[in-house]
Structure formats: structure tokens, C-alpha cells
Write an enzyme that holds these catalytic residues in place. Sequence first.
Site, PDB file in Angstrom:
ATOM      1  N   GLU A  57       0.814  -1.218   0.000  1.00 36.12           N
ATOM      2  CA  GLU A  57       0.000   0.000   0.000  1.00 36.12           C
ATOM      3  C   GLU A  57       0.847   1.267   0.000  1.00 36.12           C
ATOM      4  OE1 GLU A  57      -2.682  -3.236   0.918  1.00 36.12           O
ATOM      5  OE2 GLU A  57      -0.736  -2.676   1.768  1.00 36.12           O
TER       6      GLU A  57
ATOM      7  N   HIS B 236      -9.858  -5.814  10.541  1.00 39.48           N
ATOM      8  CA  HIS B 236     -10.491  -5.503   9.256  1.00 39.48           C
ATOM      9  C   HIS B 236     -11.826  -4.782   9.424  1.00 39.48           C
ATOM     10  CE1 HIS B 236      -7.743  -8.836   8.472  1.00 39.48           C
ATOM     11  NE2 HIS B 236      -7.692  -8.447   7.205  1.00 39.48           N
TER      12      HIS B 236
END
Length: 340
Positions: free
Chosen positions: A70, A139
Site C-alpha cells: 500500500e 479488518h
Amino acid sequence: RRGLRLSAPAAIQVTVRDALNQALDEELERDERVFLLGEEVAQYDGAYKISRGLWKKYGDKRVIDTPISEMGFAGIAVGAAMVWLRPVCEFMTFNFSMQAIDQVINSAAKTCYMSAGSISVPIVFRGPNGASAGVAAQHSQCFAAWYGHCPGLKVVSPWSSEDAKGLLKASIRDDNPVVMLESELLYGVPFEMSEQAQSKEFVIPIGKAKIERQGTHVTLVAHSRPVGHCLEAAAVLSKEGVECEVINLRTIRPMDVETVEASVVKTNHLVTVEGGWPQFGVGAEICARIMEGPAFNYLDAPAVRVTGADVPMPYAKILEDNSIPQVKDIVFAVKKTLNI
């Protein structure tokens, strides 16, 4: 034939997933500077099939599969935006944007200010945000408050298919960095899409909330999936003679405080609803802004926040259900603020 009238195209049912796909397709076609990058967005058609068919249509230079890094691909996207390309950077979930937060904040958000306006960063960071189902603590965070805290960013949070399409198109066309927080649990949900929203030029202005339901007794303010919960709660309460005004915030930053204030002046009561944690949350900001502004004098009771539990998200379903706001929690909060 005399008297024959051609009817206009009717509203149709479109899922949030297809609305996002439509928006990306239209903007890739409209402006050759737009490109999409992220993990599995190209050959696999996207982890959530948001980019389905786009790689085959536009090719490797416009729809780009990236390594699982990322920080790396967010940095590439920010650099591209600085030379006036218009990247759409997909995070497989916004929890993974933590790996790239230096690029999002220190590079994208601050550059226009630090360059005295000479360098714009027209980039969109998008992907699923908040709780999904059974994906546990790492998450399941809502980042609306995190990114809404930072000057230099615009932050949008759609609920319906029209929200998703209109806000994504507006975000891609905006010259500022925009964080678009979607809900994985809404991707497969169909919503009615008006004739107007089916147009290739349909955009929703960033920074403008929408009143989803008119009411007179209490104002409910939410964004993303909790908007639907608020409408369900309003339907339940309506049977008991309580009419809720439901505001779909749509944009976290800049926040449309004026619409909330006008509603509070009318209803005299306020309940905020969000999936994120309570401390320093979106609801906390709304309550503070109302307290500091002219609508405070119209409140007949303290504003009430309905939020996620102040814990990392449990994995077990029964605990997960009790950690995020449910319709019953909103009904309880409304009755508490109305003292009924």
C-alpha cells in the site's frame, strides 16, 4: 398515431457495486488522465468486482494491478496526481490504508497547502470501510473520523447507489485529494436509481447532505450503512406516532452542518448514528458543532450518540452484532431523548 406519448426512462434498480463500476467506466472514458490502480483491480476484476470488465476495455495503462504494498502504490498514485494525472487508488480495505497513511496525509493532503496552491493532488483513495461480516478486529474499523480530522482532504461516505455513483464521479473530477469510504455490506444491495442519476454527467456535490425522510419530532443523522438502519428505525417509530427526520450526511469533510442545524431547529431533538468508535467520532463532531451554533438554543434535550462499541471488533457473530449499532439501539436512543 394521435395522442401517442413516449414515456421517459423510468427509475431502475442498481446495486452499489454496479453504480461504482458505472462511475469508473464513465470517468475512464471521459478523461484519459484517469486511471485505476490497486491490488487485483485488473485481471481479477477487483476483489469485490467493482472494476469488473474495465481492464479488458481500457488495458494495462489505465487499470493497473499492483503488488501488495500500500505504501508503494499509494506513493506512485500521489506522484502521478502531482503531474496532473487523476489516479483512483483502491485499498482492498481501508484498514490497509494504515500502511499508506504517510502518503495519504503527509503527501496528498498537505501538498497543496505547503506549495501555496501551486501543486494540486487530484487523487481518489477508495475502498470498503468499517465493519464487514466476520472479519474481526483488524479488518473492521471505520476511518471516517480519522480522515475527517485532517485538513487538506475531502472525505465522502455514500449510502445508496446514487450516492456511490454521484460522489465517486465528483471525487474523480475534484482537484483535491478525496477519501471515499464505501461499505462492503452495501455492495450487493440494490437501490432505485433515478433517470437523472443514469446520466453520464450526474454528479453529487461534495459537502451537501440529503434529507432521506422528512420528520418533525427528532433528527437522525448518519452516514454509510447506518442511514438504512435509521430509516428502518423511523418506520418502526412512525407506528408509535414518532416522526423522525433522517439525514444522510454523504460527506464527512466538509460537513454540511447547515442542513443538520435547520433540521434541529424544526425537530428540537438530535440523535447521531455511526458504526465507528464513540471517542472523537463523527457524532461527537456533529454534537459539538450544534452546541457551538445557533441550533443549540432549539434543543429540548441533550443530543444522543449511537455508535459502535468502544472495543476492537470481536470475531464471534453474536458479539459482533452487539458491537455495531442495530435498529433497536436507534429506537431506544430516540425514545430516551424524547423521554417516552
